[in-house]
Motif scaffolding. Structure first.
Motif, PDB file in Angstrom:
ATOM      1  N   TRP A   1      26.263 -54.888   7.637  1.00  0.00           N
ATOM      2  CA  TRP A   1      26.782 -53.524   7.637  1.00  0.00           C
ATOM      3  C   TRP A   1      26.620 -52.899   6.254  1.00  0.00           C
ATOM      4  CZ3 TRP A   1      26.516 -51.648  12.096  1.00  0.00           C
ATOM      5  CH2 TRP A   1      26.776 -52.453  13.212  1.00  0.00           C
ATOM      6  N   THR A   2      25.507 -53.257   5.636  1.00  0.00           N
ATOM      7  CA  THR A   2      25.136 -52.657   4.364  1.00  0.00           C
ATOM      8  C   THR A   2      24.374 -51.368   4.668  1.00  0.00           C
ATOM      9  OG1 THR A   2      25.005 -54.871   3.397  1.00  0.00           O
ATOM     10  CG2 THR A   2      23.966 -53.088   2.173  1.00  0.00           C
ATOM     11  N   SER A   3      25.140 -50.300   4.805  1.00  0.00           N
ATOM     12  CA  SER A   3      24.559 -49.022   5.236  1.00  0.00           C
ATOM     13  C   SER A   3      23.552 -48.524   4.219  1.00  0.00           C
ATOM     14  CB  SER A   3      25.661 -47.977   5.449  1.00  0.00           C
ATOM     15  OG  SER A   3      26.534 -48.394   6.473  1.00  0.00           O
ATOM     16  N   GLY A   4      22.369 -48.172   4.705  1.00  0.00           N
ATOM     17  CA  GLY A   4      21.300 -47.675   3.856  1.00  0.00           C
ATOM     18  C   GLY A   4      20.300 -48.723   3.436  1.00  0.00           C
ATOM     19  N   ALA A   5      20.624 -49.998   3.644  1.00  0.00           N
ATOM     20  CA  ALA A   5      19.705 -51.056   3.200  1.00  0.00           C
ATOM     21  C   ALA A   5      18.337 -50.989   3.882  1.00  0.00           C
ATOM     22  CB  ALA A   5      20.342 -52.429   3.421  1.00  0.00           C
ATOM     23  N   PRO A   6      18.231 -50.607   5.165  1.00  0.00           N
ATOM     24  CA  PRO A   6      16.897 -50.535   5.773  1.00  0.00           C
ATOM     25  C   PRO A   6      16.057 -49.350   5.296  1.00  0.00           C
ATOM     26  CG  PRO A   6      18.621 -50.807   7.453  1.00  0.00           C
ATOM     27  CD  PRO A   6      19.290 -50.420   6.180  1.00  0.00           C
ATOM     28  N   ASP A   7      16.691 -48.394   4.630  1.00  0.00           N
ATOM     29  CA  ASP A   7      16.009 -47.183   4.188  1.00  0.00           C
ATOM     30  C   ASP A   7      15.025 -47.519   3.073  1.00  0.00           C
ATOM     31  OD1 ASP A   7      15.340 -44.648   3.070  1.00  0.00           O
ATOM     32  OD2 ASP A   7      17.240 -43.808   3.746  1.00  0.00           O
ATOM     33  N   PRO A   8      13.749 -47.196   3.216  1.00  0.00           N
ATOM     34  CA  PRO A   8      12.779 -47.525   2.158  1.00  0.00           C
ATOM     35  C   PRO A   8      13.072 -46.828   0.841  1.00  0.00           C
ATOM     36  CG  PRO A   8      11.801 -46.059   3.805  1.00  0.00           C
ATOM     37  CD  PRO A   8      13.114 -46.510   4.357  1.00  0.00           C
ATOM     38  N   ARG A   9      13.913 -45.803   0.866  1.00  0.00           N
ATOM     39  CA  ARG A   9      14.295 -45.127  -0.373  1.00  0.00           C
ATOM     40  C   ARG A   9      15.426 -45.843  -1.098  1.00  0.00           C
ATOM     41  NH1 ARG A   9      15.590 -39.633   2.530  1.00  0.00           N
ATOM     42  NH2 ARG A   9      16.472 -41.219   3.900  1.00  0.00           N
ATOM     43  N   CYS A  10      16.039 -46.842  -0.468  1.00  0.00           N
ATOM     44  CA  CYS A  10      17.148 -47.577  -1.078  1.00  0.00           C
ATOM     45  C   CYS A  10      16.608 -48.471  -2.193  1.00  0.00           C
ATOM     46  CB  CYS A  10      17.883 -48.415  -0.031  1.00  0.00           C
ATOM     47  SG  CYS A  10      19.260 -49.368  -0.716  1.00  0.00           S
ATOM     48  N   GLU A  11      16.957 -48.158  -3.421  1.00  0.00           N
ATOM     49  CA  GLU A  11      16.444 -48.906  -4.565  1.00  0.00           C
ATOM     50  C   GLU A  11      17.505 -49.726  -5.283  1.00  0.00           C
ATOM     51  OE1 GLU A  11      13.925 -46.853  -7.266  1.00  0.00           O
ATOM     52  OE2 GLU A  11      12.814 -45.796  -5.685  1.00  0.00           O
ATOM     53  N   ILE A  12      18.791 -49.439  -5.031  1.00  0.00           N
ATOM     54  CA  ILE A  12      19.837 -50.153  -5.763  1.00  0.00           C
ATOM     55  C   ILE A  12      21.000 -50.493  -4.831  1.00  0.00           C
ATOM     56  CG2 ILE A  12      20.937 -48.004  -6.524  1.00  0.00           C
ATOM     57  CD1 ILE A  12      20.642 -51.311  -8.544  1.00  0.00           C
ATOM     58  N   LEU A  13      21.504 -51.709  -4.989  1.00  0.00           N
ATOM     59  CA  LEU A  13      22.675 -52.184  -4.251  1.00  0.00           C
ATOM     60  C   LEU A  13      23.819 -52.415  -5.230  1.00  0.00           C
ATOM     61  CD1 LEU A  13      20.807 -54.970  -2.272  1.00  0.00           C
ATOM     62  CD2 LEU A  13      21.820 -52.979  -1.168  1.00  0.00           C
ATOM     63  N   ILE A  14      25.027 -52.060  -4.823  1.00  0.00           N
ATOM     64  CA  ILE A  14      26.220 -52.527  -5.524  1.00  0.00           C
ATOM     65  C   ILE A  14      26.746 -53.708  -4.716  1.00  0.00           C
ATOM     66  CG2 ILE A  14      28.556 -51.984  -6.279  1.00  0.00           C
ATOM     67  CD1 ILE A  14      27.707 -49.117  -6.688  1.00  0.00           C
ATOM     68  N   PHE A  15      26.720 -54.881  -5.317  1.00  0.00           N
ATOM     69  CA  PHE A  15      27.000 -56.148  -4.641  1.00  0.00           C
ATOM     70  C   PHE A  15      28.350 -56.674  -5.099  1.00  0.00           C
ATOM     71  CE2 PHE A  15      26.942 -60.749  -4.406  1.00  0.00           C
ATOM     72  CZ  PHE A  15      26.271 -61.051  -3.231  1.00  0.00           C
ATOM     73  N   MET A  16      29.179 -57.114  -4.138  1.00  0.00           N
ATOM     74  CA  MET A  16      30.474 -57.707  -4.469  1.00  0.00           C
ATOM     75  C   MET A  16      30.461 -59.191  -4.122  1.00  0.00           C
ATOM     76  SD  MET A  16      34.284 -56.383  -3.470  1.00  0.00           S
ATOM     77  CE  MET A  16      35.756 -57.149  -4.148  1.00  0.00           C
ATOM     78  N   GLY A  17      30.820 -60.019  -5.080  1.00  0.00           N
ATOM     79  CA  GLY A  17      30.865 -61.458  -4.859  1.00  0.00           C
ATOM     80  C   GLY A  17      31.796 -62.126  -5.853  1.00  0.00           C
ATOM     81  N   LYS A  18      31.901 -63.450  -5.764  1.00  0.00           N
ATOM     82  CA  LYS A  18      32.838 -64.201  -6.595  1.00  0.00           C
ATOM     83  C   LYS A  18      32.153 -64.727  -7.849  1.00  0.00           C
ATOM     84  CE  LYS A  18      36.111 -65.691  -3.054  1.00  0.00           C
ATOM     85  NZ  LYS A  18      36.757 -66.844  -2.363  1.00  0.00           N
ATOM     86  N   THR A  19      32.741 -64.400  -8.998  1.00  0.00           N
ATOM     87  CA  THR A  19      32.277 -64.957 -10.265  1.00  0.00           C
ATOM     88  C   THR A  19      33.160 -66.120 -10.706  1.00  0.00           C
ATOM     89  OG1 THR A  19      33.476 -63.112 -11.285  1.00  0.00           O
ATOM     90  CG2 THR A  19      31.081 -62.944 -11.205  1.00  0.00           C
ATOM     91  N   ASP A  20      34.405 -66.154 -10.229  1.00  0.00           N
ATOM     92  CA  ASP A  20      35.310 -67.234 -10.618  1.00  0.00           C
ATOM     93  C   ASP A  20      36.219 -67.595  -9.449  1.00  0.00           C
ATOM     94  OD1 ASP A  20      36.980 -69.066 -11.763  1.00  0.00           O
ATOM     95  OD2 ASP A  20      37.750 -67.750 -13.336  1.00  0.00           O
ATOM     96  N   PRO A  21      35.821 -68.542  -8.593  1.00  0.00           N
ATOM     97  CA  PRO A  21      36.627 -68.923  -7.429  1.00  0.00           C
ATOM     98  C   PRO A  21      37.966 -69.550  -7.793  1.00  0.00           C
ATOM     99  CG  PRO A  21      34.365 -69.715  -7.219  1.00  0.00           C
ATOM    100  CD  PRO A  21      34.541 -69.260  -8.627  1.00  0.00           C
TER     101      PRO A  21
END
Length: 407
Positions: A171-191
């Motif tokens: 459900w990463t809206s816009g990811a299939p769009d060929p104009r999509c050049e940047i993602l803001i990604f959320m993940g764990k740096t310190d579990p």
């Protein structure tokens, strides 16, 4: 509180409405025809020429980047001033992009304005503001209940001057769009940190090795090409340490700052969508005859039209109140009001659109009218930026807290 519109807002309302009538509504069928032609030729994900033409016209008309209330980059409008304009844009699913005011780009641009470094802004914010590229927000994951963001499992591990990213998002809206050049990604740096200090947000260019758009997702059968929603995998993706936003462990802080405005924008647009559905409902009811009289003369139809008007106006005043509070006391203090509209607006829109579909009979569930697609969109927004259950739980907790020491 005063919800009357200033002369500046009234002028923008009139200009937006005129632009919608002259350019947006006539372009809807052209837009769909172009997407269908691209699909028939084997690639539904090509950007449409008509959208680029609309964007150029909107920019020339001074109707560009109307959001970003506290930023030097926007139009200088408060949330309360932007609300009625966003409502007008919400009447057509192609309008927000034409004015460079569409999700998830607005939320991502606000995030970059508030939390990005000067270098990050130069590289990514300015092209987004210019409408040259698009973006996506990678937070939700298929393997965990992402309504509880502490469940997120994607990892961001530092390795020297780089972060190594692994995980799967959907459900990463816009990811299939060929104009999509940047993602803001959320993940764990310190579990091992506290539940709300484990997460970070980081900028990941879509072209980075290891980023793979696995598949576009459908919504009730709609793929929403050429923008769409994607499932994206990240396999040992390496980005510079300088790509982190604000700092390690501050992902939740950024999420709260990002999602507040995003939620209210969704609600504003839904009111416009419901208004258009009610308009179509009334016109259909007046023009169609069943059982020897216009459908508009049927008591059940009048009752539904009346209830639709009540529900829309109730939702609008809730949204205006939330916008007013965001402007005056801040998003954190207005969190209950924001949560309330996030429940009320999609629920209202789904009901109003459903009644409009019923008046249209079989045509209501077809693509001959915009109602089926509108319903799919409104129903999806009961999940976006947090599902109803999360917001209701939050509202209930805050309400109970008022009486905790009085019981």
């Amino acid at each position: 509180m005063d919800f009357s519109y200033s002369p500046k807002v009234i002028d923008l309302q009139q200009r937006l409405t005129a632009f919608m009538d002259e350019h947006i509504y006539p372009a809807e069928s052209v837009y769909h025809a172009e997407v269908d032609a691209n699909r028939a030729a084997g690639n539904a994900w090509l950007p449409t020429k008509v959208m680029e033409e609309l964007k150029a016209k909107a920019r020339a008309a001074g109707l560009w980047n109307l959001f970003l209330p506290e930023s030097k980059y926007g139009a200088g409008l408060t949330n309360l001033e932007y609300a009625p304009l966003c409502e007008i844009m919400g009447r057509s699913h192609i309008a927000p992009e034409a004015f460079n005011c569409s999700a998830p780009d607005t939320g991502n641009m606000e995030t970059l304005v508030r939390y990005a470094s000067e270098a990050q802004q130069q590289q990514w914010l300015l092209p987004l503001l210019d409408g040259k590229i698009r973006s996506a927000f990678a937070m939700t994951e298929p393997d965990v209940a992402s309504s509880d963001a502490t469940n997120i499992e994607a990892s961001i591990v530092r390795d020297g001057d780089e972060y190594v990213i692994n995980g799967r998002k959907w459900w990463t809206s816009g990811a299939p769009d060929p104009r999509c050049e940047i993602l803001i990604f959320m993940g764990k740096t310190d579990p091992t940190a506290g539940p709300h200090q484990q997460q970070s947000m980081i900028l990941v260019p879509m072209a980075t090795p290891g980023v793979k758009m696995e598949r576009p997702l459908t919504v009730f059968g709609y793929d929403h090409a050429p923008h769409g929603h994607g499932e994206v995998s990240f396999d040992n993706v390496r980005v510079p340490v300088s790509n982190v936003l604000l700092g390690e462990g501050r992902g939740f802080e950024i999420a709260q700052g990002r999602l507040g405005p995003g939620r209210i924008h969704h609600c504003m647009r839904l009111i416009g969508l419901a208004e258009r559905a009610l308009e179509l409902m009334c016109k259909r009811a007046l023009s169609r005859v069943a059982f020897h009289r216009p459908i508009a003369d049927q008591g059940v139809t009048r009752e539904r039209i009346a209830n639709a008007r009540i529900l829309i106006d109730q939702a609008r005043f809730l949204v205006l109140n939330a916008a007013y509070m965001m402007d005056t006391v801040g998003n954190k203090v207005a969190k209950k009001e924001i949560a309330m509209i996030k429940v009320a607006a999609p629920t209202m829109a789904c009901q109003v659109i459903d009644w409009a579909m019923q008046v249209h009979g079989g045509g209501g569930v077809s693509d001959d009218f915009p109602l089926a697609a509108a319903y799919a969109n409104a129903r999806t927004l009961r999940y976006a930026d947090g599902p109803d259950e999360v917001h209701r739980n939050q509202i209930g907790k805050m309400e109970l807290a008022r009486y905790q020491n009085k019981a």
